[in-house]
Motif scaffolding. Structure first.
Motif, PDB file in Angstrom:
ATOM      1  N   ILE A 123       0.820  -1.212   0.000  1.00 37.20           N
ATOM      2  CA  ILE A 123       0.000   0.000   0.000  1.00 37.20           C
ATOM      3  C   ILE A 123       0.851   1.257   0.000  1.00 37.20           C
ATOM      4  N   LEU A 124       2.172   1.089   0.078  1.00 36.93           N
ATOM      5  CA  LEU A 124       3.045   2.259   0.156  1.00 36.93           C
ATOM      6  C   LEU A 124       3.370   2.772  -1.245  1.00 36.93           C
ATOM      7  N   ASN A 125       2.331   3.159  -1.972  1.00 31.39           N
ATOM      8  CA  ASN A 125       2.513   3.772  -3.280  1.00 31.39           C
ATOM      9  C   ASN A 125       2.743   5.268  -3.108  1.00 31.39           C
ATOM     10  N   PRO A 126       3.115   5.983  -4.158  1.00 36.08           N
ATOM     11  CA  PRO A 126       3.390   7.431  -4.024  1.00 36.08           C
ATOM     12  C   PRO A 126       2.230   8.218  -3.432  1.00 36.08           C
ATOM     13  N   LEU A 127       0.993   7.843  -3.764  1.00 37.44           N
ATOM     14  CA  LEU A 127      -0.166   8.569  -3.239  1.00 37.44           C
ATOM     15  C   LEU A 127      -0.271   8.405  -1.732  1.00 37.44           C
ATOM     16  N   VAL A 128      -0.074   7.181  -1.246  1.00 36.87           N
ATOM     17  CA  VAL A 128      -0.132   6.921   0.192  1.00 36.87           C
ATOM     18  C   VAL A 128       1.024   7.606   0.913  1.00 36.87           C
ATOM     19  N   LEU A 129       2.217   7.534   0.336  1.00 36.10           N
ATOM     20  CA  LEU A 129       3.382   8.150   0.965  1.00 36.10           C
ATOM     21  C   LEU A 129       3.214   9.665   1.086  1.00 36.10           C
ATOM     22  N   SER A 130       2.644  10.294   0.059  1.00 33.51           N
ATOM     23  CA  SER A 130       2.428  11.745   0.129  1.00 33.51           C
ATOM     24  C   SER A 130       1.390  12.096   1.186  1.00 33.51           C
ATOM     25  N   SER A 131       0.350  11.262   1.345  1.00 32.05           N
ATOM     26  CA  SER A 131      -0.652  11.524   2.378  1.00 32.05           C
ATOM     27  C   SER A 131      -0.066  11.325   3.773  1.00 32.05           C
ATOM     28  N   LEU A 132       0.810  10.321   3.940  1.00 27.55           N
ATOM     29  CA  LEU A 132       1.458  10.111   5.238  1.00 27.55           C
ATOM     30  C   LEU A 132       2.409  11.262   5.563  1.00 27.55           C
ATOM     31  N   PHE A 133       3.046  11.827   4.557  1.00 27.26           N
ATOM     32  CA  PHE A 133       3.919  12.978   4.786  1.00 27.26           C
ATOM     33  C   PHE A 133       3.106  14.180   5.265  1.00 27.26           C
ATOM     34  N   LEU A 134       1.898  14.351   4.723  1.00 28.53           N
ATOM     35  CA  LEU A 134       1.018  15.424   5.196  1.00 28.53           C
ATOM     36  C   LEU A 134       0.627  15.204   6.650  1.00 28.53           C
ATOM     37  N   VAL A 135       0.339  13.945   7.015  1.00 30.95           N
ATOM     38  CA  VAL A 135       0.018  13.635   8.411  1.00 30.95           C
ATOM     39  C   VAL A 135       1.190  13.986   9.315  1.00 30.95           C
ATOM     40  N   PHE A 136       2.395  13.632   8.895  1.00 32.23           N
ATOM     41  CA  PHE A 136       3.590  13.930   9.688  1.00 32.23           C
ATOM     42  C   PHE A 136       3.738  15.432   9.914  1.00 32.23           C
ATOM     43  N   LEU A 137       3.612  16.212   8.865  1.00 32.26           N
ATOM     44  CA  LEU A 137       3.785  17.660   8.975  1.00 32.26           C
ATOM     45  C   LEU A 137       2.711  18.290   9.854  1.00 32.26           C
ATOM     46  N   LEU A 138       1.470  17.843   9.685  1.00 28.74           N
ATOM     47  CA  LEU A 138       0.378  18.464  10.427  1.00 28.74           C
ATOM     48  C   LEU A 138       0.483  18.160  11.921  1.00 28.74           C
ATOM     49  N   TYR A 139       0.817  16.925  12.266  1.00 28.01           N
ATOM     50  CA  TYR A 139       1.009  16.597  13.675  1.00 28.01           C
ATOM     51  C   TYR A 139       2.225  17.319  14.245  1.00 28.01           C
TER      52      TYR A 139
ATOM     53  N   SER B   6       3.751  21.038  18.283  1.00 29.17           N
ATOM     54  CA  SER B   6       4.755  22.079  18.502  1.00 29.17           C
ATOM     55  C   SER B   6       4.094  23.420  18.804  1.00 29.17           C
ATOM     56  N   PHE B   7       3.042  23.728  18.075  1.00 25.31           N
ATOM     57  CA  PHE B   7       2.345  24.994  18.291  1.00 25.31           C
ATOM     58  C   PHE B   7       1.713  25.047  19.672  1.00 25.31           C
ATOM     59  N   ASP B   8       1.053  23.958  20.084  1.00 23.77           N
ATOM     60  CA  ASP B   8       0.450  23.919  21.415  1.00 23.77           C
ATOM     61  C   ASP B   8       1.509  24.094  22.503  1.00 23.77           C
ATOM     62  N   GLU B   9       2.664  23.481  22.293  1.00 23.80           N
ATOM     63  CA  GLU B   9       3.743  23.580  23.265  1.00 23.80           C
ATOM     64  C   GLU B   9       4.273  25.011  23.359  1.00 23.80           C
ATOM     65  N   VAL B  10       4.467  25.642  22.198  1.00 21.28           N
ATOM     66  CA  VAL B  10       5.000  26.994  22.163  1.00 21.28           C
ATOM     67  C   VAL B  10       4.016  27.985  22.775  1.00 21.28           C
ATOM     68  N   VAL B  11       2.732  27.821  22.490  1.00 20.51           N
ATOM     69  CA  VAL B  11       1.718  28.711  23.062  1.00 20.51           C
ATOM     70  C   VAL B  11       1.713  28.602  24.578  1.00 20.51           C
ATOM     71  N   ASN B  12       1.809  27.382  25.089  1.00 20.11           N
ATOM     72  CA  ASN B  12       1.831  27.176  26.539  1.00 20.11           C
ATOM     73  C   ASN B  12       3.038  27.869  27.170  1.00 20.11           C
ATOM     74  N   LEU B  13       4.214  27.677  26.579  1.00 17.85           N
ATOM     75  CA  LEU B  13       5.430  28.277  27.124  1.00 17.85           C
ATOM     76  C   LEU B  13       5.424  29.791  26.973  1.00 17.85           C
TER      77      LEU B  13
ATOM     78  N   SER C   8       2.343  10.097  15.483  1.00 16.52           N
ATOM     79  CA  SER C   8       2.907  10.022  16.838  1.00 16.52           C
ATOM     80  C   SER C   8       4.400  10.307  16.839  1.00 16.52           C
ATOM     81  N   ILE C   9       5.097   9.833  15.807  1.00 17.79           N
ATOM     82  CA  ILE C   9       6.525  10.136  15.702  1.00 17.79           C
ATOM     83  C   ILE C   9       6.734  11.638  15.575  1.00 17.79           C
ATOM     84  N   ALA C  10       5.916  12.267  14.727  1.00 17.31           N
ATOM     85  CA  ALA C  10       6.017  13.725  14.568  1.00 17.31           C
ATOM     86  C   ALA C  10       5.690  14.439  15.876  1.00 17.31           C
ATOM     87  N   ALA C  11       4.654  13.947  16.577  1.00 17.62           N
ATOM     88  CA  ALA C  11       4.271  14.572  17.842  1.00 17.62           C
ATOM     89  C   ALA C  11       5.320  14.362  18.923  1.00 17.62           C
ATOM     90  N   ALA C  12       6.127  13.309  18.787  1.00 25.70           N
ATOM     91  CA  ALA C  12       7.221  13.097  19.741  1.00 25.70           C
ATOM     92  C   ALA C  12       8.415  13.989  19.420  1.00 25.70           C
TER      93      ALA C  12
END
Length: 449
Positions: A235-251, A256-263, A385-389
Motif C-alpha cells: 500500500i506504500l505507493n506514491p499517493l499513500v506516501l504523500s498523504s502520510l507525509f502530510l500527516v507527519f507535517l500536520l502533527y 509544537s504549536f500547542d507547546e509553544v503557546v503554553n510556554l 505520533s513520531i512527529a508529535a514526539a
C-alpha cells in the motif's frame, strides 16, 4: 442498522475520542507549572523539560499503534478499545500521583498503549452503509479536534484545585482523575452502544461465493482471501506516501504549536512572554474551542462542498502560517487588549487547524480502498505520533533558549509557520501525484481493453 444513521455507535466513538484527547492533551496548559512544582526549573527554563513530557507519550504511541491496529483485525475493535481505555485510565491516575519528573515520564509513556484514534477511524467506515461513511468520519474528526481544545482549557482551570487538601502535594491530580473517569465512561459506552464491526467490511467486498460445485482449491482460496487482504503490504505507493507525509507535517505543527503557546503564555513579561496563570490560558483555550465547534459543525461542511478539500486545506494552511508568526507580537500590545487579541488569533488558528485535520484525514482514507484503511490508519497514527514526539522535544528547548538567552519568544512560532508553509507545498504535490496516478490507471485500463 441497515439504511439508518448509526446514532448510538457514533456517540460511543465520540466519547472514546473525547476521553483520549482529554488524557493526552490535558497536560499542555500546566506542563510548565508542573515542572516548576517538581523543583527542577523556573518559568524561563521550564521548556527544557516540558518537551520530554509531551514527547514520551507520542513516542510510545508510535511504538504501539501499528501492533494495536493488527490486534484490532484479529481480536476485534471492541477489545482494543477496552484495552486502550483501561490502560489510559491507569496511566492518568498514576501520573496524577507522581511526585518526581522521572515517575511522571514513566506514567506518560504508559499512555502510548492506546489505539483509540486508529480504531475509531476504522470503525467509522464499518458501522453503517458506505453512504454514511463521509458523514460519520466528519463527526469523528470533529470530536477529536474539539477534545484537543477543551482538554487544555479544563485542565488549566482544574490545576491547583485538589481533593482532601492534596492540591499542594498533587496540584495536577484533579485533571488526571477527570481524564481517567472519562476513559472508564468511554468503556461503558463501548459495551452498551458499539457493536463489533471487525467482519462488517466483508459485506461491501465482492467475493466469489462458495457453491456445492466449487473445487477444493477454490474453497481454500476463498477462505484465505480476507486474511490475504489484511496482511497485504503493497500500500506504500506514491499517493499513500504523500498523504502520510502530510500527516507527519500536520502533527508536527499541531503539537509544537500547542507547546509553544503554553510556554509563551507562562514566560515572564520581561522575557517577552505573557506571564499568565494556568486558569487564564485554560479559559482562553476553552473560548477558542467554541469557535471550532460552531465553525466545524455549521460552516465547514458548506465551505467543503463549495470549494473542495484541497482548496480548503491549502487556504487554511496559509492562514495558519501567517497567524503563527503574528501571535508572539501580542505581548507588545497594551495589557487590557492582550487577552482579547490572543483569543481572536488562537480561535482563528484553531478553526484553520480543524479544517486541516479534517482534510488530511479525508485524503488518507481516500488514498486506498476500504479493505486497506485499517492498516493505513495504523501507519498514519504511527507517523503522526513520531512527529508529535519530535516536535515538543525539539521546539520546547529551543523556545526556552530563545527566551532565556535572547529574550525573543518568536523563534518557535516562526518555525511553526515554516512547517505550515511546507504543508502548502506538500498539498500541491499530493494533488499532482493523485492526478498522475489516475491518469496511469486510466491508461492501464485502456490498454487492457
Amino acid at each position: 442498522m441497515e439504511g439508518k444513521f448509526p446514532v448510538r455507535p457514533v456517540i460511543a466513538l465520540w466519547v472514546c475520542l473525547m476521553a483520549q484527547g482529554l488524557s493526552f492533551q490535558q497536560l499542555f496548559s500546566y506542563a510548565g507549572f508542573l515542572v516548576i512544582h517538581f523543583g527542577i526549573a523556573d518559568r524561563d527554563t521550564a521548556g527544557y523539560y516540558v518537551g520530554f513530557l509531551a514527547s514520551v507519550a507520542m513516542l510510545s504511541r508510535a511504538t504501539f499503534s501499528y501492533p494495536l491496529g493488527l490486534l484490532s483485525d484479529r481480536w476485534g475493535r471492541k477489545p482494543v478499545l477496552h484495552l486502550s481505555n483501561i490502560t489510559t485510565a491507569c496511566a492518568c491516575v498514576a501520573f496524577g500521583f507522581s511526585k518526581s519528573f522521572p515517575v511522571a515520564l514513566a506514567c506518560r509513556a504508559l499512555l502510548g498503549l492506546n489505539g483509540t484514534a486508529l480504531v475509531c477511524r476504522v470503525v467509522a467506515s464499518e458501522i453503517s452503509e458506505p453512504k454514511f461513511e463521509a458523514q460519520i468520519m466528519s463527526v469523528v474528526t470533529i470530536s477529536w479536534n474539539v477534545s484537543l481544545f477543551i482538554a487544555p482549557g479544563l485542565s488549566g482551570i482544574l490545576y491547583g484545585h485538589g481533593l482532601w487538601g492534596w492540591e499542594h502535594q498533587y496540584p495536577h491530580l484533579l485533571p488526571n482523575l477527570l481524564a481517567a473517569g472519562m476513559c472508564l465512561l468511554a468503556s461503558g459506552f463501548v459495551v452498551f452502544f458499539l457493536p463489533e464491526t471487525r467482519c462488517n467490511r466483508e459485506k461491501y467486498v465482492k467475493l466469489e461465493p462458495i457453491t456445492p460445485h466449487s473445487s477444493e482449491q477454490e474453497i481454500v482460496q476463498r477462505q484465505q482471501q480476507p486474511q490475504q487482504q489484511i496482511s497485504h503490504l503493497a500500500i506504500l505507493n506514491p499517493l499513500v506516501l504523500s498523504s502520510l507525509f502530510l500527516v507527519f507535517l500536520l502533527y508536527l505543527w499541531s503539537v509544537s504549536f500547542d507547546e509553544v503557546v503554553n510556554l509563551f503564555a507562562i514566560a515572564n513579561v520581561k522575557s517577552g512572554g505573557l506571564g499568565w496563570k494556568p486558569s487564564q490560558l485554560g479559559i482562553c483555550l476553552s473560548c477558542a474551542a467554541v469557535f471550532v465547534v460552531v465553525f466545524t459543525l455549521f460552516v465547514y461542511p458548506i465551505v467543503l462542498h463549495r470549494f473542495g478539500k484541497i482548496t480548503c486545506l491549502m487556504f487554511s494552511s496559509v492562514c495558519i502560517a501567517v497567524l503563527s508568526s503574528v501571535i508572539p507580537f501580542t505581548s507588545l500590545l497594551p495589557s487590557h487588549v492582550i487577552w482579547g487579541a490572543v483569543l481572536c488569533l488562537l480561535g482563528v488558528t484553531k478553526v484553520c487547524s480543524s479544517m486541516c485535520f479534517t482534510g488530511v484525514f479525508l485524503i488518507v482514507n481516500q488514498s486506498v480502498e476500504k479493505s486497506l484503511r485499517g492498516r493505513l490508519n495504523g501507519l498514519s497514527t504511527t507517523v503522526g505520533s513520531i512527529a508529535a514526539a519530535i516536535g515538543p522535544a525539539a521546539i520546547a528547548p529551543l523556545f526556552a533558549w530563545s527566551v532565556d538567552q535572547l529574550k525573543v519568544p518568536c523563534i518557535g512560532f516562526i518555525l511553526c509557520s515554516v512547517v505550515m508553509g511546507v504543508v502548502v507545498i506538500s498539498v500541491g504535490a499530493h494533488h499532482r501525484v493523485k492526478h498522475r496516478t489516475q491518469e496511469a490507471n486510466e491508461n492501464s485500463s485502456d490498454e487492457i481493453v
